[in-house]
Design an enzyme around this catalytic site. Structure first.
Site, short mmCIF file in Angstrom:
data_model
loop_
_atom_site.label_atom_id
_atom_site.label_comp_id
_atom_site.label_asym_id
_atom_site.label_seq_id
_atom_site.Cartn_x
_atom_site.Cartn_y
_atom_site.Cartn_z
N ASP A 260 0.84 -1.20 0.00
CA ASP A 260 0.00 0.00 0.00
C ASP A 260 0.88 1.26 0.00
OD1 ASP A 260 0.84 -0.16 2.61
OD2 ASP A 260 -1.16 0.07 3.51
N SER A 261 2.21 1.05 0.02
CA SER A 261 3.13 2.17 -0.24
C SER A 261 2.88 2.74 -1.64
CB SER A 261 4.59 1.72 -0.09
OG SER A 261 4.81 0.51 -0.80
N ASP B 232 -1.28 -6.09 -0.46
CA ASP B 232 -1.54 -5.43 0.82
C ASP B 232 -3.01 -5.07 0.91
OD1 ASP B 232 0.12 -4.86 2.94
OD2 ASP B 232 1.08 -3.13 1.97
N LYS C 170 -1.63 -9.36 2.78
CA LYS C 170 -0.90 -8.93 3.98
C LYS C 170 -1.77 -7.94 4.75
CE LYS C 170 2.84 -6.04 3.80
NZ LYS C 170 2.39 -4.88 4.59
N GLU D 137 -1.94 -5.52 8.48
CA GLU D 137 -1.15 -4.94 9.58
C GLU D 137 -1.84 -5.17 10.91
OE1 GLU D 137 -0.20 -0.84 8.86
OE2 GLU D 137 0.70 -1.28 6.91
N GLU E 51 8.53 -4.52 10.89
CA GLU E 51 8.94 -3.19 10.40
C GLU E 51 9.32 -2.26 11.55
OE1 GLU E 51 6.40 -1.29 7.51
OE2 GLU E 51 7.55 0.57 7.61
O1 KIV Z 1 3.43 -1.11 1.65
C1 KIV Z 1 4.56 -1.60 1.66
O2 KIV Z 1 5.37 -1.33 0.77
C2 KIV Z 1 4.90 -2.49 2.75
C3 KIV Z 1 6.27 -3.01 2.89
C4 KIV Z 1 7.39 -2.23 2.58
C5 KIV Z 1 6.47 -4.01 3.94
O3 KIV Z 1 4.06 -2.81 3.52
#
Ligand code: KIV
Length: 270
Positions: A49-50, A88, A118, A120, A187
Site C-alpha cells: 500500500d506504499s 496489501d 498482507k 497490519e 517493520e
Molecule cells: O506497503 C509496503 O510497501 C509495505 C512493505 C514495505 C512491507 O508494507
C-alpha cells in the site's frame, strides 16, 4: 541474476526458508516493475500500500482504496509468474471484522491474481487473520511499525524500544503465528528485538528497518532504485539513482525538441 529458487514460489516454499536461504521480497506496482522484480530473482513480490505514496502521490497509506489496490495488483499479476504475489489490504478494508476482511481478501485472489494478502496488526486482528486462513486465504502478517496506524502513532516511530514495547511486539508476533499466517513482516524495530522475535517464531520474518537477523528482507522498489526522494528513511539502501538518470534523459529530450535537433533524419521516414 535469478535467486536459487527457479520453481514457482509458494507459501509452503516460503515457510521452508525459515532459518535457511534468505527471503528476498520487493514491492511492485505495475507490469514493468513486476517484470524487473521477477527477472532480478525476487522470491516474493508485494503490491504494497506504499503505492499510495510512491506512485499515487498521497502523503501516507491511509487514503489508498481497494479499487486502486486491485487495479495495480492486476497489472503486477500480469508480470509476475515465478515469484509469490502478495497484495496489501488497504486501511479500512479489514479492520471492521473478519467478514469484511474475507470479502475484500477474496477479491484480491479472485479478481486480481494475488496468491496471498498482507494485513497490519497482531493481537487486535488475530481473530480476523485466523478467519481468513481457515477459509483458504494465505496470510502474511505485519507487526512492529504499522504505517496504517500513522495517526495513532503520531507519525512513523520505531517500535519495541522499551521492555513494554518489546512485550507488545512479541505478543503480536505470536498472535500472528498462532492465527496460521505463513510469514510476517517486522517493520521499524531495533535489530535486537527482531532477532528475539525471529528466534522465537517457527514462521519466517521479513524485515524492513528491522536489522539483519530476520529470515528475509523487503524494500520498496522505488527506494532501491532511487526514484522516490520525498522521504528516505535510514534503513533504505539505494542501489541506483535512476531518478537523476530519468531527469537527465527527459531534460535532453525536451532540449532537443526545443532546439529542433529531434527528430533528425535518422529518426524520420523517407
Ligand atoms: O506497503 C509496503 O510497501 C509495505 C512493505 C514495505 C512491507 O508494507
Amino acid at each position: 541474476m535469478r535467486g536459487k529458487m527457479e520453481k514457482k514460489v509458494t507459501n509452503r516454499a516460503i515457510m521452508g526458508m525459515k532459518g535457511g536461504e534468505k527471503i528476498a521480497m520487493l514491492t511492485a506496482y505495475d507490469y514493468p516493475s513486476a517484470l524487473f522484480g521477477e527477472k532480478a530473482g525476487a522470491d516474493i513480490i508485494l503490491v504494497g500500500d506504499s503505492l499510495a505514496q510512491v506512485v499515487l502521490g498521497y502523503d501516507n497509506t491511509i487514503p489508498v482504496t481497494m479499487e486502486e489496490m486491485l487495479h495495480h495488483t492486476r497489472a503486477v499479476g500480469r508480470g509476475c509468474s515465478r515469484a509469490y504475489l502478495v497484495a496489501d489490504m488497504p486501511f479500512g478494508s479489514y479492520q471492521s471484522g473478519p467478514e469484511q476482511a474475507f470479502e475484500n481478501a477474496a477479491r484480491f485472489l479472485k479478481e486480481a491474481g494475488a496468491e496471498s494478502v498482507k494485513l497490519e496488526g497482531g493481537v487486535a486482528i488475530a481473530e480476523t487473520l485466523e478467519f481468513l486462513v481457515r477459509r483458504g486465504i494465505p496470510v502474511m502478517g505485519h507487526v512492529g511499525l504499522t504505517p496504517q496506524s500513522f495517526h495513532q502513532m503520531g507519525g512513523y516511530r520505531v517500535q519495541a524500544r522499551s521492555e513494554e514495547g518489546l512485550r507488545i511486539l512479541r505478543d503480536d508476533a505470536r498472535a500472528v503465528q498462532e492465527s496460521g499466517a505463513y510469514s510476517m513482516v517486522l517493520e521499524g524495530i531495533p535489530m535486537e528485538a527482531a532477532r528475539i522475535v525471529t528466534e522465537e517464531l517457527s514462521i519466517p520474518t521479513i524485515g524492513i528497518g528491522a536489522g539483519p537477523f530476520c529470515d528475509g528482507q523487503v524494500l520498496v522498489f522505488n527506494d532501491v532504485l532511487g526514484i522516490y526522494d520525498q522521504f528516505v528513511p535510514k534503513f533504505v539502501k539505494r542501489y541506483a539513482t535512476l531518478g537523476e538518470e530519468m531527469e537527465r534523459a527527459l531534460g535532453e529530450f525536451i532540449r532537443d525538441v526545443k532546439e529542433g535537433t529531434f527528430p533528425d533524419k535518422e529518426h524520420s521516414y523517407e
